[in-house]
Design an enzyme around this catalytic site. Structure first.
Site, PDB file in Angstrom:
ATOM      1  N   ASP A  23      -8.602  -9.089   3.474  1.00  0.00           N
ATOM      2  CA  ASP A  23      -8.454  -8.041   4.484  1.00  0.00           C
ATOM      3  C   ASP A  23      -9.601  -8.002   5.484  1.00  0.00           C
ATOM      4  O   ASP A  23     -10.432  -7.104   5.419  1.00  0.00           O
ATOM      5  CB  ASP A  23      -8.359  -6.684   3.752  1.00  0.00           C
ATOM      6  N   GLU A  65     -12.726  -2.452  11.447  1.00  0.00           N
ATOM      7  CA  GLU A  65     -12.642  -1.608  10.249  1.00  0.00           C
ATOM      8  C   GLU A  65     -13.739  -1.910   9.222  1.00  0.00           C
ATOM      9  O   GLU A  65     -14.390  -1.004   8.712  1.00  0.00           O
ATOM     10  CB  GLU A  65     -11.266  -1.779   9.605  1.00  0.00           C
ATOM     11  N   GLU A 121       0.815  -1.211   0.000  1.00  0.00           N
ATOM     12  CA  GLU A 121       0.000   0.000   0.000  1.00  0.00           C
ATOM     13  C   GLU A 121       0.850   1.263   0.000  1.00  0.00           C
ATOM     14  O   GLU A 121       0.638   2.179   0.778  1.00  0.00           O
ATOM     15  CB  GLU A 121      -0.958  -0.008   1.188  1.00  0.00           C
TER      16      GLU A 121
HETATM   17  O1  GCW Z   1      -7.089  -2.854   5.882  1.00  0.00           O
HETATM   18  C1  GCW Z   1      -6.059  -2.011   5.476  1.00  0.00           C
HETATM   19  C2  GCW Z   1      -6.376  -0.722   6.144  1.00  0.00           C
HETATM   20  C3  GCW Z   1      -5.184   0.192   6.288  1.00  0.00           C
HETATM   21  C4  GCW Z   1      -4.069  -0.582   6.968  1.00  0.00           C
HETATM   22  C5  GCW Z   1      -3.743  -1.814   6.130  1.00  0.00           C
HETATM   23  C6  GCW Z   1      -2.693  -2.692   6.784  1.00  0.00           C
HETATM   24  C7  GCW Z   1      -2.352   0.228   8.431  1.00  0.00           C
HETATM   25  O2  GCW Z   1      -7.394  -0.086   5.416  1.00  0.00           O
HETATM   26  O3  GCW Z   1      -5.587   1.291   7.063  1.00  0.00           O
HETATM   27  O4  GCW Z   1      -2.918   0.222   7.164  1.00  0.00           O
HETATM   28  O5  GCW Z   1      -4.898  -2.593   5.980  1.00  0.00           O
HETATM   29  O6  GCW Z   1      -3.076  -3.692   7.372  1.00  0.00           O
HETATM   30  O7  GCW Z   1      -1.521  -2.400   6.678  1.00  0.00           O
END
Ligand code: GCW
Length: 838
Positions: free
Chosen positions: A374, A402, A295
């Site tokens: 995720d 989340e 990311e």
């Molecule tokens: O789920 C995603 C989140 C990000 C997070 C990333 C991760 C810390 O939206 O906010 O970043 O995963 O796990 O690294």
């Protein structure tokens, strides 16, 4: 008797007084003294254990217990607490049954069968674990004469906080960071101490305090020596060790080097120096967590090096100190093209890591999110959990909700985790439960180091997580990391007794509500393995099925007018099913064998595909959404039955959140159903979608709705409002009027409006010019989820006015007053006969 109000800070360690009615001789340990063995400096977990026991006896049983330092000073019934070696030093021997526990790191032994109760641990921290277990039984009124030994399933039982140096928390919904403010460590660490106490009570032994999207300024001299050092010092007496998340690019950004290439001598030296400085401040640091090539974060691949080379470079300087590198497997390309049917983010972890299996250093542990994508409402276990043989791995869960309602929805997550942990990965055709893979002395790989991590977003709110009920997730996480075969419902009921008291009506009401919460959330958010259909391009909160596709994030559903689902088969799809071991792969390869609840994860099917249940996919969507939302409608009433049995402060807090959740579940249901009805062109058998008998949409042209100073406005996600439109004021104020055509009777009035981040509008509902109620669009001050600026599925909100007596011809008016940029936006009014949910 009115129960004293509680703010939640004491959580499940409040040691509520055990009611006289449930006290029996057996569960009221009549202890007089506690002997604390060994020579402690007051900062040892053994000392803390003694204090906790005295506090517990005072609060739970109103009993004063004296602490003494040797057996000869003890009188009456005594608890002897100490490490095995200190106990042996007194000349006593332990029962053979205790050995397997007391010879295992962090294991403990309890024996209350004589007037010398024993709380013994294999090490200091384990004594504290034993004391908390003893107290948990006392507080739950389940204490008796017993012997009991316990040892954790794995050595890594950690928390990852995603706290930023400025005091914000990534995906934080419970206030500001307990650790950081304005680029430094907070002065008063009392809440950190209380957090460590909670962690110890559920067996957690490590915490990485800063966000994996890491800011290297944490490694600055002042932050380390005056900050991280203090944090570690305050948590150490609870047996909780501190760890740090690193930014891979720190050699450049902090060290002023030209590169962060892991094979560059200057970079190697930089990390050696950092590690020396870190260990000078925190000699028992647990190690580093690293998010790299993920990311947008830099990593070894940015320098043409392998992930193993990057990990090992960080592991080397840690080795002499016994520190670990937790290297996150969350490496994927977030600019993936959906046009290529072979592309699949779910393949990334195995693709990036398996070929490196032989190459990671001994003190590297690969940290794997439980599912391939995720933290979705349903995922299969990550295939990587069964693909690394030599390289040790740990699993990553997410207590932070989340994608699961962001702590504005009560969703008990442990049943989902339990399913993952009980899944049989069939390594080499042998039983290989995920929870056994993650245990040091079981499973196919018998790694020396493995275990559990979870992303937790506690903040400075007195509720920790922003919702009292969300704390069940933190509690359950610790319990499962310790003993992953425990049952989610049993864990929950322990938590309820500790948090709300032992009254069986309270226990069963909260237990049934929370056990219903994950299925209900799955019902109204995303079914059949399609993922949580939240807005993944924005807040990750409310519904936005469209946001899944057409972007590089790879959380695709591949929905079109004909069908839906990711074809992950080897034969015709992305090949992801083939990343699992053969016996699992054959199930997921074949539509006829894949269970309904993961069908769309593994297969692309027409909406008319008939499930094992006998329903079509699209009808399942409709029904599950209606059923899920209907279940959530019952939460407020079920909770209301506990009035007077839970203190008013916590009762009202939870009642408010559950009422909000019930309204938002309807927003979810309607948005998702509308979206797929439009996309598929297939009607709901029961004609519920977009057919709301009791609703008066305010933006639809109708002679019966008179807008004064209000105008129609398109909402950002059309499916989030009736006919894609809302109304909002043209200037400061306006009103909306409608004349009712109802049978005389008593009704519940529901108003759907939008509560955004951009202001705080004010509203009043009037019946024939008499006020029924007022409210303010200020939920951003009262709920913790990520708020939206727009009129959409995040901001759409429902408020109820119940039991209103109405006659045909009555006039309902809503007067709206803009607040900031929020122009008192409204969607519809529902006039609901008793029992109607619409
Ligand atoms: O789920 C995603 C989140 C990000 C997070 C990333 C991760 C810390 O939206 O906010 O970043 O995963 O796990 O690294």
């Amino acid at each position: 008797m009115t129960l004293p109000n509680e703010d939640g800070v004491a959580a499940w360690l409040r040691y509520g007084e055990l009611p006289a009615s449930v006290r029996t001789a057996a569960n009221s340990a009549a202890v007089d003294t506690i002997v604390v063995l060994g020579d402690h400096n007051g900062k040892s977990p053994v000392t803390v254990a003694g204090q906790e026991l005295t506090d517990g006896f005072r609060n739970i049983l109103g009993r004063t217990v004296t602490i003494v330092n040797n057996l000869s000073a003890a009188s009456g019934t005594t608890i002897i607490i100490g490490t095995l070696s200190d106990y042996k030093a007194t000349g006593q021997a332990v029962n053979n049954d205790a050995s397997p526990f007391l010879s295992h790191e962090d294991g403990y032994w309890l024996d209350t069968t004589s007037d010398k109760h024993l709380v013994l641990g294999s090490n200091e921290r384990a004594v504290l674990y034993g004391a908390f277990d003893y107290l948990s039984r006392l507080a739950q009124g389940t204490f008796s004469a017993f012997t009991f030994g316990s040892r954790p399933s794995a050595p890594i039982r950690w928390i990852n906080q995603w706290d930023n140096m400025d005091g914000s928390i990534e995906r934080g919904y419970g206030g500001k960071s307990l650790f950081f403010t304005d680029g430094r460590i907070v002065d008063n660490l009392e809440r950190v101490r209380q957090y460590a106490r909670l962690m110890a009570s559920i067996g957690l032994n490590g915490i990485v305090i800063n966000n994996v999207n890491a800011n290297a300024s944490l490694l600055g001299e002042d932050n380390l020596n005056n900050g991280v050092r203090r944090i570690a010092d305050i948590m150490r007496p609870y047996g909780v060790r501190t760890g740090l998340a690193l930014n891979f690019d720190a050699p450049r950004t902090l060290g002023g080097l030209e590169t962060s290439d892991p094979l560059d001598a200057g970079v190697v030296k930089f990390w050696e120096d950092v590690t020396k400085r870190v260990y000078a401040a925190v000699p028992d640091l647990i190690g580093y967590t690293i998010k790299a090539n993920s990311e947008g974060q830099p990593g070894p691949l940015s320098y043409g090096r392998t992930l193993a080379e990057g990990a090992n470079m960080l592991a080397k300087p840690l080795e002499p100190y016994g520190g670990l590198v937790l290297y996150r497997a969350f490496v994927y390309d977030h600019h993936l093209s959906e046009a290529d049917p072979k592309n699949d983010r779910a393949n990334a972890a195995v693709d990036f890591f398996t070929h490196l299996d032989e190459q990671f250093a001994e003190n590297v542990v690969v940290q794997i999110k439980f599912g391939p994508i995720d933290f979705q409402v349903r995922e299969p276990p990550s295939p990587l959990l069964a693909r690394l043989k030599k390289t040790r791995a740990a699993i990553e869960f997410m207590v932070a909700q989340e994608y699961m309602g962001q702590q504005s929805h009560a969703v008990y997550l442990a049943p989902e985790w339990q399913e993952i942990l009980a899944f049989d990965m069939r390594v080499n055709g042998q039983q290989s439960l995920v929870r056994d893979i993650l245990t040091t002395d079981k499973g196919p790989f018998t790694w020396s180091t493995t275990g559990y991590t979870a992303v937790v977003n506690v903040g400075n709110d007195s509720t920790w997580l922003g919702h009292h009920l969300a704390m069940a997730n933190l509690y359950a996480y610790g319990r499962l990391a310790w003993r992953p075969s425990d049952d989610a419902k049993d864990i929950l009921e322990d938590w309820i007794r500790l948090t709300f008291g032992v009254d069986p009506t309270v226990v069963s009401a909260i237990s049934s509500l929370l056990m219903d919460s994950w299925p209900a959330y799955e019902g109204h958010s995303g079914n059949l393995g399609v993922q949580t259909l939240c807005d993944i391009l924005y807040t990750h909160y409310g519904p936005s099925p469209a946001s899944q596709d057409g972007n590089g994030w790879g959380q695709w559903t591949r929905a079109d007018s004909q069908g839906i689902g990711m074809d992950r088969s080897v034969a015709t799809g992305t090949g992801n099913a083939g990343q699992y071991h053969p016996e699992v792969a054959t199930v997921w390869e074949d539509i006829s064998k894949t269970p309904d609840n993961l069908l769309l994860w593994f297969h692309h099917v027409p909406y008319t595909h008939v499930l094992k249940s006998g329903k079509t996919v699209i009808q399942h969507f409709y029904d599950a959404h209606y059923e899920g939302a209907a279940t959530v409608q019952t939460f407020p009433q079920r909770w209301a039955s506990l009035k007077g049995k839970v203190d008013d402060a916590r009762f009202e807090h939870i009642a408010f959140k559950l009422a909000y959740q019930a309204g938002h579940a309807i927003v979810w249901r309607d948005s998702v159903c509308r979206f797929y009805q439009t996309m598929s062109g297939i009607e709901d058998d029961q004609k519920r979608v977009n057919n709301h008998k009791w609703r008066i949409p305010l933006a639809a042209p109708s002679p019966n709705v008179v807008l004064v100073g209000y105008e129609p406005v398109a909402v950002r996600l059309p499916e989030a409002a009736s006919d894609g439109k809302a109304v909002q004021t043209t200037g400061e104020t306006g009103s909306v009027k409608t004349t009712l055509d109802v049978e005389d009777g008593t009704y519940d009035l529901a108003v759907n409006y939008f509560d955004t981040l951009v202001g705080r509008a004010k509203y009043e509902l009037l019946l024939n010019d008499k006020s029924v109620g007022k409210w303010e669009g200020n939920l951003q001050d009262r709920l913790g989820h990520d708020f939206s600026e727009y009129l959409d599925g995040h901001s759409a909100t429902r408020i109820y006015f119940r039991g209103v007596v109405l006659k045909k011809g009555d006039v309902l008016t809503i007067v709206g007053r803009a607040g900031g940029k929020e122009k008192a936006p409204l969607d519809y009014i529902s006039v609901l006969p008793e029992g109607e949910v619409d």
